[in-house]
Every structure is written in structure tokens, then in C-alpha cells.
Scaffold this active site. Structure first.
Site, mmCIF file in Angstrom:
data_model
loop_
_atom_site.group_PDB
_atom_site.id
_atom_site.type_symbol
_atom_site.label_atom_id
_atom_site.label_comp_id
_atom_site.label_asym_id
_atom_site.label_seq_id
_atom_site.Cartn_x
_atom_site.Cartn_y
_atom_site.Cartn_z
ATOM 1 N N GLY A 113 37.340 4.792 87.095
ATOM 2 C CA GLY A 113 37.391 3.407 86.601
ATOM 3 C C GLY A 113 36.597 3.263 85.317
ATOM 4 O O GLY A 113 35.506 3.813 85.205
ATOM 5 N N VAL A 160 28.084 12.632 71.522
ATOM 6 C CA VAL A 160 28.669 13.231 70.312
ATOM 7 C C VAL A 160 27.627 13.340 69.202
ATOM 8 O O VAL A 160 27.423 14.408 68.610
ATOM 9 C CB VAL A 160 29.886 12.388 69.827
ATOM 10 N N ARG A 167 43.418 8.848 86.484
ATOM 11 C CA ARG A 167 43.171 9.517 87.760
ATOM 12 C C ARG A 167 44.131 10.696 87.840
ATOM 13 O O ARG A 167 45.241 10.638 87.308
ATOM 14 C CB ARG A 167 43.318 8.530 88.919
ATOM 15 N N ASP A 205 31.529 8.097 91.445
ATOM 16 C CA ASP A 205 31.418 9.061 92.541
ATOM 17 C C ASP A 205 32.498 10.141 92.541
ATOM 18 O O ASP A 205 32.201 11.338 92.633
ATOM 19 C CB ASP A 205 31.605 8.286 93.853
ATOM 20 N N THR A 223 30.100 3.404 86.118
ATOM 21 C CA THR A 223 30.888 2.549 87.023
ATOM 22 C C THR A 223 30.242 1.176 87.096
ATOM 23 O O THR A 223 29.006 1.069 87.098
ATOM 24 C CB THR A 223 30.986 3.151 88.442
ATOM 25 N N ASP A 273 30.264 -0.550 89.655
ATOM 26 C CA ASP A 273 29.895 -0.793 91.056
ATOM 27 C C ASP A 273 28.424 -0.506 91.390
ATOM 28 O O ASP A 273 27.939 -0.917 92.423
ATOM 29 C CB ASP A 273 30.774 0.054 91.995
ATOM 30 N N ASP A 324 27.095 2.232 92.463
ATOM 31 C CA ASP A 324 27.082 2.842 93.799
ATOM 32 C C ASP A 324 26.830 4.351 93.764
ATOM 33 O O ASP A 324 27.218 5.058 94.682
ATOM 34 C CB ASP A 324 28.417 2.551 94.516
ATOM 35 N N ARG A 357 33.993 -2.197 95.102
ATOM 36 C CA ARG A 357 34.542 -1.297 96.133
ATOM 37 C C ARG A 357 33.751 -1.445 97.435
ATOM 38 O O ARG A 357 33.619 -2.546 97.925
ATOM 39 C CB ARG A 357 34.598 0.135 95.623
#
Ligand code: ADP
Length: 324
Positions: free
Chosen positions: A17, A30, A78, A109, A131, A133, A135, A177
């Protein structure tokens, strides 16, 4: 410089994501590599691009005009094929073909798990937690979470205005999530009456009773932040409307939470992490993820990061209850 183990050519990739600040992190990787005289490549569209040999050498100019942009200029995707050993071997061969000796992976993750498997095949890997999230185990910060939390708080502010005007209850469903972090942070910062997260049991009946009492005492609105992992706000909204008999609305914020110009916190921390990742990788370090703990950059073992589950800070849960 000049160490026998020093890498001469690395690559950077974003995966899974997207999150605001990924560009700032890629840019820092970079520019740091180039500053150290190391060649640097960008892999487009995550593992999918790696398998399709979609990669190119980057210059300092390649990352101009990027720090303020959300999304990721490298693209992300993905890839099911990468989950197979044949897929990963193909990816490794493509990297080697271009002389790439190490890889910085910016992702969540899943992306970091993929990185650990690539490392098992002999490719040096440094991960950065990217992310919204928040998490990833071992770090209290992930790139993009602050921007997303700010986007949610902005939405809460606006929804509160209209909720108050009509004496409505508003449920706001936010991303995350399986994690309640985004909901908890934005719920506390946005002054929500309730924050429903997957990590903490809640009783919707009791919440409805409390809201009815507060309305009877003169309250004009109620804001309930619902983490997507806690259930569907649309479904909960139906129950709340029925049980309270109070005008109720639901707002599912959706992908607006992923976009936008990164906050100062995300730009700064992503830049610091990007520099650390590049320096570590070119000096021969592998299998680490860089994150933050109590405001300082820390390195986490890559396998630990992907094999542990991060838990929601109970202090946040407590604070949300006290202040509501
Ligand atoms: P995120 O990195 O945001 O958690 P995903 O879980 O979708 O996002 O992972 C991104 C990509 O990483 C996947 O499409 C896949 O190519 C790779 N990946 C995820 N999990 C694994 C795994 N267990 N083994 C190998 N590759 C994986």
C-alpha cells in the site's frame, strides 16, 4: 568509504500500500547513495516491476520536486508471483543482471516479509516501514501514518460541525487493516466520543444507552470513530440509529486517507530513515529495518519485525476513555 565490503550499487523500491512520505524516503536513499559515490537504481512497481525487469538508474534530478508529494514516484503494486520461490529467483537474477548488490525496501508487513525471503537467497536487504497503518513491530512510527491521521482529524472536524448543526450521531470508518492505531490516534486528537478498535472489546448496546443519556442531558452530537478492523461502520450505524432513535449518519473515509502532501513529521522522519537505510546498506549491513523508538532512529532485526505482531499501546486506549 574504501571498506572492502562496501557496496557500489544499490536499488530502492516501494511496495504494498502506498503512503505519504514514501517519496521523501526514496529521495533520501537516492541522494545519500549518490553523496557516497554509490550507484543507485529505482525499481518500478514493487516486486511486480522487479520480476518484469522494470528498473532504471537514478540521478539526483530523478528525485527533484518530490518531497512534497504523496503517493510514490516509483509506483507500487502487489505480486503473487513473488510469493513463489521461482518468482523470487527471477527477481534476484534481474537485480544481479544490473549489478545491484543490495536493496532498500519501503513498505508494510507483507513487503518486508518478501524482503526477508529475498535476503534468504543472498541479497542484502534493508527495510523501511512504509504504511499508514502504523502496524510494523519494533517501531512506534511508520512512514505516512502521521499524514493519514491528520487527514482523518481534518475530516472529523468537518463532520463534527455538521453533526452538531443537526444533532446527529456520526460514525466515521477509518483505515488501519487489523490495527486500531490510526483510529485511536485520530479519535483522541479529534475529540471523538468513542473509538472502536479491533484490539478492544466494545458493547454497542451500552454505547447506544450512553449516547441517549448524553442527548437527554443536552448534547448536540456524538462522534464514533470506527477502525475498519473493528467492523463495518455502515452496519453499526444501522444498529445505532435503531437503538437510539437519533438521526445517524455514516462516513467511510476510504482512500482519501492514503493521499496528500506529507506532514512535516512524515517528511522529516522519512528523510532520516532513508539516509540511515542507504548508509547501513552500503556499509555492509543487511536484514535490518530502521524505525523510531521514543523519537530516536533505531534498527530492528528484519526477521523480528516480520515475525512479531505490534500491539496497540494500552496507554492510548486508557487516554481515549478518560478524555471522551
Ligand atoms: P504491505 O507491504 O503494505 O503489507 P502486501 O501485504 O500486499 O502489502 O505485500 C506487498 C507484496 O509483498 C505482495 O504483493 C507480495 O509480492 C509480497 N509479499 C507479501 N507477503 C509475502 C510473503 N509471505 N512471501 C513473499 N512475498 C510476500
Amino acid at each position: 568509504m574504501g571498506e572492502p565490503f562496501m557496496l557500489k550499487c544499490i536499488a530502492v523500491m516501494t511496495s504494498g500500500g502506498d503512503s505519504p512520505g514514501m517519496n521523501a524516503a526514496s529521495r533520501a536513499v537516492v541522494r545519500t547513495a549518490l553523496h557516497e559515490g554509490v550507484e543507485v537504481w529505482g525499481i518500478n512497481n514493487g516486486y511486480k516491476g522487479m520480476l518484469e525487469d522494470d528498473m532504471c538508474q537514478l540521478s539526483s534530478r530523478s528525485v527533484s520536486d518530490l518531497i512534497q508529494r504523496g503517493g510514490t514516484f516509483l509506483g507500487t503494486a502487489r505480486s503473487k508471483e513473488f510469493k513463489t520461490i521461482e518468482g523470487r529467483k527471477k527477481g534476484l537474477a534481474n537485480l544481479k543482471k544490473h549489478g545491484i548488490e543490495g536493496l532498500v525496501i519501503i513498505g508494510g508487513d507483507g513487503s518486508l516479509t518478501g524482503g526477508s525471503l529475498l535476503s534468504d537467497l543472498g541479497m542484502p536487504i534493508v527495510g523501511l516501514p512504509g504504511t499508514i497503518d502504523n502496524d510494523v513491530w519494533g517501531t512506534d512510527y511508520t512512514i505516512g501514518a502521521d499524514t493519514a491521521a491528520n487527514t482523518i482529524v481534518d475530516a472529523i472536524n468537518k463532520l463534527r460541525d455538521t453533526a452538531s448543526a443537526h444533532r446527529r450521531i456520526i460514525l466515521i470508518e477509518v483505515m488501519g487493516r487489523k490495527s486500531g492505531w490510526l483510529a485511536m490516534m485520530s479519535g483522541i486528537a479529534g475529540g471523538a466520543e468513542y473509538v472502536l478498535v479491533p484490539e478492544v472489546k466494545f458493547d454497542l448496546d451500552q454505547i447506544c444507552e450512553e449516547i441517549k443519556e448524553s442527548y437527554a442531558a443536552g448534547k448536540r452530537y456524538s462522534i464514533i470513530v470506527v477502525a475498519e478492523g473493528a467492523g463495518s461502520a455502515v452496519e453499526m450505524g444501522k444498529i445505532v440509529a435503531e437503538k437510539t432513535d437519533i438521526d445517524t449518519r455514516v462516513s467511510v473515509l476510504g482512500h482519501i486517507q492514503r493521499g496528500g502532501s506529507p506532514t512535516v513529521e512524515d517528511r522529516m522522519k522519512a528523510s532520516m530513515l532513508g539516509e540511515r537505510a542507504a548508509l547501513a546498506l552500503i556499509s555492509g549491513t543487511s536484514n535490518v529495518v530502521f524505525g523510531f523508538d521514543a523519537g530516536k532512529v533505531v534498527s530492528i532485526n528484519l526477521y523480528d519485525a516480520v515475525n512479531h505482531k505490534k500491539t496497540l499501546d494500552p496507554e492510548l486506549v486508557r487516554l481515549a476513555r478518560v478524555l471522551a
